[in-house]
Design an enzyme around this catalytic site. Structure first.
Site, PDB file in Angstrom:
ATOM      1  N   SER A 126     -53.578  23.199   5.661  1.00  0.00           N
ATOM      2  CA  SER A 126     -53.156  24.518   5.183  1.00  0.00           C
ATOM      3  C   SER A 126     -53.876  24.862   3.895  1.00  0.00           C
ATOM      4  O   SER A 126     -54.226  23.977   3.106  1.00  0.00           O
ATOM      5  CB  SER A 126     -51.650  24.472   4.926  1.00  0.00           C
ATOM      6  N   TYR A 152     -43.508  20.292   1.212  1.00  0.00           N
ATOM      7  CA  TYR A 152     -44.234  20.666   2.440  1.00  0.00           C
ATOM      8  C   TYR A 152     -45.740  20.670   2.163  1.00  0.00           C
ATOM      9  O   TYR A 152     -46.525  20.066   2.891  1.00  0.00           O
ATOM     10  CB  TYR A 152     -43.789  22.057   2.944  1.00  0.00           C
ATOM     11  N   LYS A 156     -49.273  18.163   3.539  1.00  0.00           N
ATOM     12  CA  LYS A 156     -50.609  18.540   4.025  1.00  0.00           C
ATOM     13  C   LYS A 156     -51.682  17.918   3.119  1.00  0.00           C
ATOM     14  O   LYS A 156     -52.703  17.419   3.581  1.00  0.00           O
ATOM     15  CB  LYS A 156     -50.758  20.070   4.046  1.00  0.00           C
TER      16      LYS A 156
HETATM   17  C1  UD1 Z   1     -46.456  29.564   3.029  1.00  0.00           C
HETATM   18  C2  UD1 Z   1     -47.212  28.372   2.541  1.00  0.00           C
HETATM   19  C3  UD1 Z   1     -48.260  27.987   3.536  1.00  0.00           C
HETATM   20  C4  UD1 Z   1     -47.608  27.704   4.851  1.00  0.00           C
HETATM   21  C5  UD1 Z   1     -46.851  28.919   5.310  1.00  0.00           C
HETATM   22  C6  UD1 Z   1     -46.138  28.534   6.596  1.00  0.00           C
HETATM   23  C7  UD1 Z   1     -47.549  27.981   0.169  1.00  0.00           C
HETATM   24  C8  UD1 Z   1     -48.188  28.452  -1.082  1.00  0.00           C
HETATM   25  N1  UD1 Z   1     -47.817  28.683   1.258  1.00  0.00           N
HETATM   26  O1  UD1 Z   1     -47.383  30.652   3.009  1.00  0.00           O
HETATM   27  O2  UD1 Z   1     -48.942  26.841   3.131  1.00  0.00           O
HETATM   28  O3  UD1 Z   1     -48.571  27.335   5.793  1.00  0.00           O
HETATM   29  O4  UD1 Z   1     -45.919  29.313   4.294  1.00  0.00           O
HETATM   30  O5  UD1 Z   1     -44.813  28.755   6.623  1.00  0.00           O
HETATM   31  O6  UD1 Z   1     -46.838  27.029   0.184  1.00  0.00           O
HETATM   32  N2  UD1 Z   1     -43.231  37.866   1.242  1.00  0.00           N
HETATM   33  C9  UD1 Z   1     -42.412  38.880   0.808  1.00  0.00           C
HETATM   34  N3  UD1 Z   1     -41.169  38.968   1.362  1.00  0.00           N
HETATM   35  C10 UD1 Z   1     -40.710  38.095   2.325  1.00  0.00           C
HETATM   36  C11 UD1 Z   1     -41.575  37.073   2.760  1.00  0.00           C
HETATM   37  C12 UD1 Z   1     -42.829  36.977   2.181  1.00  0.00           C
HETATM   38  O7  UD1 Z   1     -42.776  39.678  -0.054  1.00  0.00           O
HETATM   39  O8  UD1 Z   1     -39.572  38.236   2.761  1.00  0.00           O
HETATM   40  C13 UD1 Z   1     -44.576  37.755   0.663  1.00  0.00           C
HETATM   41  C14 UD1 Z   1     -44.793  36.481  -0.130  1.00  0.00           C
HETATM   42  O9  UD1 Z   1     -44.432  36.659  -1.465  1.00  0.00           O
HETATM   43  C15 UD1 Z   1     -46.281  36.255   0.066  1.00  0.00           C
HETATM   44  C16 UD1 Z   1     -46.593  36.859   1.427  1.00  0.00           C
HETATM   45  O10 UD1 Z   1     -45.498  37.722   1.720  1.00  0.00           O
HETATM   46  O11 UD1 Z   1     -46.988  36.982  -0.883  1.00  0.00           O
HETATM   47  C17 UD1 Z   1     -46.716  35.822   2.513  1.00  0.00           C
HETATM   48  O12 UD1 Z   1     -45.595  34.953   2.474  1.00  0.00           O
HETATM   49  P1  UD1 Z   1     -45.300  33.890   3.618  1.00  0.00           P
HETATM   50  O13 UD1 Z   1     -45.420  34.541   4.943  1.00  0.00           O
HETATM   51  O14 UD1 Z   1     -44.020  33.216   3.286  1.00  0.00           O
HETATM   52  O15 UD1 Z   1     -46.519  32.868   3.521  1.00  0.00           O
HETATM   53  P2  UD1 Z   1     -47.066  32.020   2.290  1.00  0.00           P
HETATM   54  O16 UD1 Z   1     -46.049  31.818   1.245  1.00  0.00           O
HETATM   55  O17 UD1 Z   1     -48.362  32.626   1.898  1.00  0.00           O
END
Ligand code: UD1
Length: 342
Positions: A126, A152, A156
């Site tokens: 990841s 988590y 990785k």
């Molecule tokens: C995270 C992990 C990544 C993992 C993935 C799988 C980290 C840094 N990243 O990715 O390694 O493979 O999860 O589950 O550990 N967001 C919102 N509102 C929400 C949900 C998300 O604003 O309700 C935003 C988050 O702040 C982020 C983006 O959407 O900026 C993506 O979030 P998300 O889909 O959770 O993925 P990551 O955090 O990037």
């Protein structure tokens, strides 16, 4: 002769799409899953797409005796190791569960590969191994790794190290870490897609579940990041493209004796949270109930892939777009809702 590929976690989100891609490209996947974290409906979806049920072995990847029996039964050409827990937040509360499952599973897979002389492994890594990239946000495989912000992420990080050390000790193996960016979307057929267990943590399923009315409102975590519009930036990669990258990875390994590679799998383009929301609203015509909230702990500000190595080494690049991803994710959510009504 059948080219058997062991796909651990083959009933999961990325695993199931990869099973399809493997069959489409002449491999015979052996889907290993104990369904503790996957939905059995996936099997129906796969059967619908493939025209027949894939071979399934219901075994916990950490079960030493069980996995050994699987290696005895099939003469594998390679292994794609997906089986792992992946909820970042949960891993903070239950670190031992994550270290135990994710690391023991990998060690069990590698031990059997060595014992049975199975050479080719693709490991699900990841972009979390980059942590918060210092300076340039477009990361290459040479960008230094940083400590991730969750157990988590560490599984990785350590997983990659275990693989590298195993390669040093057994240089006739062919091992590859694929560092995924953010997988989104679903298979066009709507036969398979993501099944978040409980409330989703990831952005895309949160968006589609809010739009369908399962969840009330999407909170956008933070609007004061130093980015174009104040929201975080990620590289969202369509799961069908990501699945095909595994096929390319396997065929590369088959042709290159004694190699160890680490490759980013992303689109090479970053999108902000607001850009994803806007794409969703404009492509699907659905209005989304959302509001800004506080930053989420552990989120990195911005990261996206430099995907040049994937193109040069694997001959792979992403083809599908964010538009495809939001449409496919939405059609999948609607299909799930229809199924639940029946
Ligand atoms: C995270 C992990 C990544 C993992 C993935 C799988 C980290 C840094 N990243 O990715 O390694 O493979 O999860 O589950 O550990 N967001 C919102 N509102 C929400 C949900 C998300 O604003 O309700 C935003 C988050 O702040 C982020 C983006 O959407 O900026 C993506 O979030 P998300 O889909 O959770 O993925 P990551 O955090 O990037």
């Amino acid at each position: 002769m059948e080219k058997y590929i062991l796909v651990t976690g083959g009933a999961g989100y990325i695993g199931s799409h990869t099973v399809v891609s493997l069959v489409e490209n002449g491999y015979t996947p052996i889907l290993l899953d104990d369904f503790r974290n996957a939905n059995r409906i996936v099997v129906d979806g796969l059967t619908q797409i493939l025209g027949q049920q894939p071979i399934i072995v219901e075994v916990d990847v950490c079960d030493e005796k069980g996995l050994k029996e699987v290696f005895e039964r099939f003469n594998f050409v390679g292994v794609i190791h997906f089986a792992a827990y992946k909820a970042v937040g949960e891993s903070v509360g239950e670190p031992l569960k994550y270290y135990q499952n994710n690391l023991m599973g990998l060690i069990n897979v590698l031990s059997n590969m060595v014992a049975f002389n199975v050479k080719n492994l693709v490991f699900s890594s990841s972009c979390t191994v980059y942590g918060e990239p210092k300076g340039i946000k477009e990361v290459t495989e040479e960008t230094p790794k940083n400590f991730p912000s969750s157990p988590y992420g560490f599984t990785k990080w350590i997983g990659e190290q275990i693989i590298e050390d195993t390669f040093k000790a057994y240089p006739s193996l062919n091992l590859m870490n694929l560092r995924y960016f953010n997988p989104v979307g679903a298979h066009k057929s709507t036969a398979i897609g993501e099944f978040p267990i409980g409330k989703p943590n990831n952005l895309m399923p949160y968006i589609t579940q809010t739009a369908i009315g399962k969840l009330e409102k999407l909170t956008v975590f933070g609007n004061d990041y130093p980015t174009v519009d104040g929201t975080c930036i990620r590289d969202y990669i369509h799961v069908v493209d990501l699945a095909f990258a595994h096929v390319k990875a396997l065929s590369f390994l088959e042709k290159n004796e004694g190699c160890f590679e680490t490759i980013n799998i992303g689109t090479g383009k970053g999108s902000s949270v607001l850009e994803i929301i806007n794409a969703f609203e404009s492509e699907t015509g659905q209005k989304l109930n959302w509001a800004f909230g506080l930053r989420r702990e552990g989120d990195v500000t911005e990261i996206f892939a430099n995907a040049t190595k994937a193109k040069n080494v694997l001959g792979w690049e992403s083809k599908l777009t964010i538009k495809d991803a939001v449409i496919d994710a939405w059609n999948w959510e609607k299909k799930l809702a229809e199924q639940n009504e029946k």
